[in-house]
Design a protein around this motif. Sequence first.
Motif, PDB file in Angstrom:
ATOM      1  N   GLU A 173       0.832  -1.199   0.000  1.00 30.08           N
ATOM      2  CA  GLU A 173       0.000   0.000   0.000  1.00 30.08           C
ATOM      3  C   GLU A 173       0.866   1.248   0.000  1.00 30.08           C
ATOM      4  OE1 GLU A 173      -3.236   0.346   2.687  1.00 30.08           O
ATOM      5  OE2 GLU A 173      -3.772  -1.780   2.542  1.00 30.08           O
ATOM      6  N   LEU A 174       0.396   2.287  -0.673  1.00 30.75           N
ATOM      7  CA  LEU A 174       1.126   3.548  -0.743  1.00 30.75           C
ATOM      8  C   LEU A 174       0.258   4.642  -0.147  1.00 30.75           C
ATOM      9  CD1 LEU A 174       2.420   3.149  -4.406  1.00 30.75           C
ATOM     10  CD2 LEU A 174       3.739   2.827  -2.311  1.00 30.75           C
ATOM     11  N   ASP A 175       0.897   5.559   0.562  1.00 32.90           N
ATOM     12  CA  ASP A 175       0.170   6.670   1.160  1.00 32.90           C
ATOM     13  C   ASP A 175      -0.295   7.630   0.052  1.00 32.90           C
ATOM     14  OD1 ASP A 175      -0.497   8.407   3.565  1.00 32.90           O
ATOM     15  OD2 ASP A 175       0.748   9.740   2.353  1.00 32.90           O
ATOM     16  N   PRO A 176      -1.615   7.902  -0.030  1.00 33.84           N
ATOM     17  CA  PRO A 176      -2.120   8.733  -1.138  1.00 33.84           C
ATOM     18  C   PRO A 176      -1.466  10.108  -1.230  1.00 33.84           C
ATOM     19  CG  PRO A 176      -3.935   7.604  -0.060  1.00 33.84           C
ATOM     20  CD  PRO A 176      -2.703   7.347   0.785  1.00 33.84           C
ATOM     21  N   ALA A 177      -1.253  10.781  -0.090  1.00 35.98           N
ATOM     22  CA  ALA A 177      -0.678  12.132  -0.139  1.00 35.98           C
ATOM     23  C   ALA A 177       0.782  12.098  -0.592  1.00 35.98           C
ATOM     24  CB  ALA A 177      -0.790  12.793   1.235  1.00 35.98           C
ATOM     25  N   ASN A 178       1.556  11.125  -0.064  1.00 30.82           N
ATOM     26  CA  ASN A 178       2.948  10.993  -0.505  1.00 30.82           C
ATOM     27  C   ASN A 178       3.023  10.663  -1.991  1.00 30.82           C
ATOM     28  OD1 ASN A 178       4.197  11.563   1.881  1.00 30.82           O
ATOM     29  ND2 ASN A 178       4.422   9.414   2.526  1.00 30.82           N
ATOM     30  N   PHE A 179       2.151   9.759  -2.419  1.00 34.36           N
ATOM     31  CA  PHE A 179       2.168   9.371  -3.829  1.00 34.36           C
ATOM     32  C   PHE A 179       1.883  10.581  -4.717  1.00 34.36           C
ATOM     33  CE2 PHE A 179       0.169   7.793  -7.720  1.00 34.36           C
ATOM     34  CZ  PHE A 179       1.130   6.904  -8.152  1.00 34.36           C
ATOM     35  N   ARG A 180       0.880  11.373  -4.342  1.00 37.46           N
ATOM     36  CA  ARG A 180       0.539  12.565  -5.124  1.00 37.46           C
ATOM     37  C   ARG A 180       1.739  13.513  -5.205  1.00 37.46           C
ATOM     38  NH1 ARG A 180      -4.027  15.784  -6.357  1.00 37.46           N
ATOM     39  NH2 ARG A 180      -5.374  14.171  -5.465  1.00 37.46           N
ATOM     40  N   ARG A 181       2.429  13.711  -4.070  1.00 35.81           N
ATOM     41  CA  ARG A 181       3.590  14.616  -4.071  1.00 35.81           C
ATOM     42  C   ARG A 181       4.685  14.096  -5.001  1.00 35.81           C
ATOM     43  NH1 ARG A 181       2.272  15.816   1.320  1.00 35.81           N
ATOM     44  NH2 ARG A 181       3.321  13.968   2.115  1.00 35.81           N
ATOM     45  N   GLN A 182       4.966  12.795  -4.909  1.00 38.28           N
ATOM     46  CA  GLN A 182       6.034  12.234  -5.750  1.00 38.28           C
ATOM     47  C   GLN A 182       5.699  12.342  -7.233  1.00 38.28           C
ATOM     48  OE1 GLN A 182       6.987   8.244  -4.488  1.00 38.28           O
ATOM     49  NE2 GLN A 182       7.428   8.902  -2.410  1.00 38.28           N
ATOM     50  N   ILE A 183       4.467  12.028  -7.581  1.00 39.20           N
ATOM     51  CA  ILE A 183       4.067  12.068  -8.992  1.00 39.20           C
ATOM     52  C   ILE A 183       4.122  13.502  -9.507  1.00 39.20           C
ATOM     53  CG2 ILE A 183       2.068  11.828 -10.516  1.00 39.20           C
ATOM     54  CD1 ILE A 183       3.439   9.203 -10.019  1.00 39.20           C
ATOM     55  N   GLU A 184       3.631  14.452  -8.683  1.00 40.86           N
ATOM     56  CA  GLU A 184       3.640  15.844  -9.145  1.00 40.86           C
ATOM     57  C   GLU A 184       5.063  16.365  -9.259  1.00 40.86           C
ATOM     58  OE1 GLU A 184      -0.845  17.166  -7.703  1.00 40.86           O
ATOM     59  OE2 GLU A 184       0.889  17.822  -6.519  1.00 40.86           O
ATOM     60  N   ALA A 185       5.965  15.923  -8.345  1.00 40.34           N
ATOM     61  CA  ALA A 185       7.362  16.361  -8.418  1.00 40.34           C
ATOM     62  C   ALA A 185       8.046  15.805  -9.664  1.00 40.34           C
ATOM     63  CB  ALA A 185       8.114  15.920  -7.159  1.00 40.34           C
ATOM     64  N   SER A 186       7.655  14.610 -10.090  1.00 37.51           N
ATOM     65  CA  SER A 186       8.307  13.993 -11.257  1.00 37.51           C
ATOM     66  C   SER A 186       7.890  14.679 -12.553  1.00 37.51           C
ATOM     67  CB  SER A 186       7.940  12.512 -11.344  1.00 37.51           C
ATOM     68  OG  SER A 186       6.648  12.345 -11.896  1.00 37.51           O
ATOM     69  N   ARG A 187       6.771  15.372 -12.534  1.00 34.47           N
ATOM     70  CA  ARG A 187       6.219  16.060 -13.710  1.00 34.47           C
ATOM     71  C   ARG A 187       5.999  15.127 -14.896  1.00 34.47           C
ATOM     72  NH1 ARG A 187      10.396  20.717 -14.493  1.00 34.47           N
ATOM     73  NH2 ARG A 187      11.681  18.899 -14.141  1.00 34.47           N
TER      74      ARG A 187
END
Lengths: 227, 227
Positions: A173-187
């Motif tokens: 399982e992945l934390d939704p907020a952390n996942f969102r931050r990582q994906i947005e940072a990767s652009r």
Amino acid sequence: MSTGIDLAVSTVIFALRPDADGRLVLSIPLVRRTRAPQEGHWALPGGSADARESLAETAARKLAETTGLSAAYLEQLYCFGDPERSPSGRVVSVVYWALVRGEEAELVTDENVAWFAADELPRLAFDHNLIVDYALWRLRTKLEYAAIAHAFLGPTFTLAELRQVHEIVLQRELDPANFRRQIEASRAVVPTGEHVTGGRHRPPRLYRYDASVELVDNGPLTSAGVR
Amino acid sequence: MSTGIDLAVSTVIFALRPDADGRLVLSIPLVRRTRAPQEGHWALPGGSADARESLAETAARKLAETTGLSAAYLEQLYCFGDPERSPSGRVVSVVYWALVRGEEAELVTDENVAWFAADELPRLAFDHNLIVDYALWRLRTKLEYAAIAHAFLGPTFTLAELRQVHEIVLQRELDPANFRRQIEASRAVVPTGEHVTGGRHRPPRLYRYDASVELVDNGPLTSAGVR
């Protein structure tokens, strides 16, 4: 030159498909061998190399002929050449791995083609269990540093759908907020400006993969397209 | 099956060798072709695959026959199979890359074998410039996350020597204190308890690679040794 060696091209194809309970499972299509050697065993789709095609073209054609699918992502995995890997003579196999979209993964109808959960395979022909294990390792490693998860989805998707792909493939399982931050940072994915349609109070935003961000090492000739 | 396709094995071999000014340079041995096609062009060491050997065994044997060297590190790079890559028929090349130690790299004496700076190659035979470019990319990428730099050095080395390998390959200066912290955190090298001998006031410590730390992805069969 190189007398007595047959050159083959095979592909490990991954898709997310629902199991009997409707849960999405990382799945692989296999082909039942209808002739010796190892008749009746399940094996990776593939066949002999063709002198007129590039290796990737052969992989894409065999993938389409055997499963009715086209690949959203295709990459060379490894060239397997152990002298003992086939009982009927020396075969060197150039192996590719591919990701296909869930909705396309329903097209397979041949009775000698079947889907298997990637983590629950039977004893396969030749060294194909070893090959699948290596492809799984490559998929899981690459998912963590390269933008390839979208290849399992359609052209647009929600962040929850993209996170679900990561959770199924990585088996955690992945934390939704952390996942969102990582994906947005990767652009690597960008909002389309659209939302999921339907009667929900706060419909989720739709995203698409940004093809201008090249995060995938897909071999030495990526920029030239299919090899 | 696969009629009309020749299977070859070639290797991109890297070593650090001194140039005319005594500066260590990332270098590659090449072999001058003494027959058609592309006679007189420099090419990667290699030859036809052998039906009785694994691909890595063929790579290691050709490397030894051509250059007199043995590899401290050997890994499959890619299988190149473009239909147009050779003017005299279809050749599929399984390419390996290897690291050899500086002191061994002095052994080459054949007049048709010569060392070239990796970043200053002439126009090579076939698609070998493309192959070297990809091998350079792989070496530089892998040096940043895997413990392979020691393969350029002897069994023991100082941290300054190890940092110099990184600086030469990555083509940039590294902060000594940061480098020491990163290397110690990786636990890939360990102090031997010995120091460099000589009359210096504070002789540097000697380190060795810790083989129990497996940081290298060297293909699907790493644990089985040479493939």
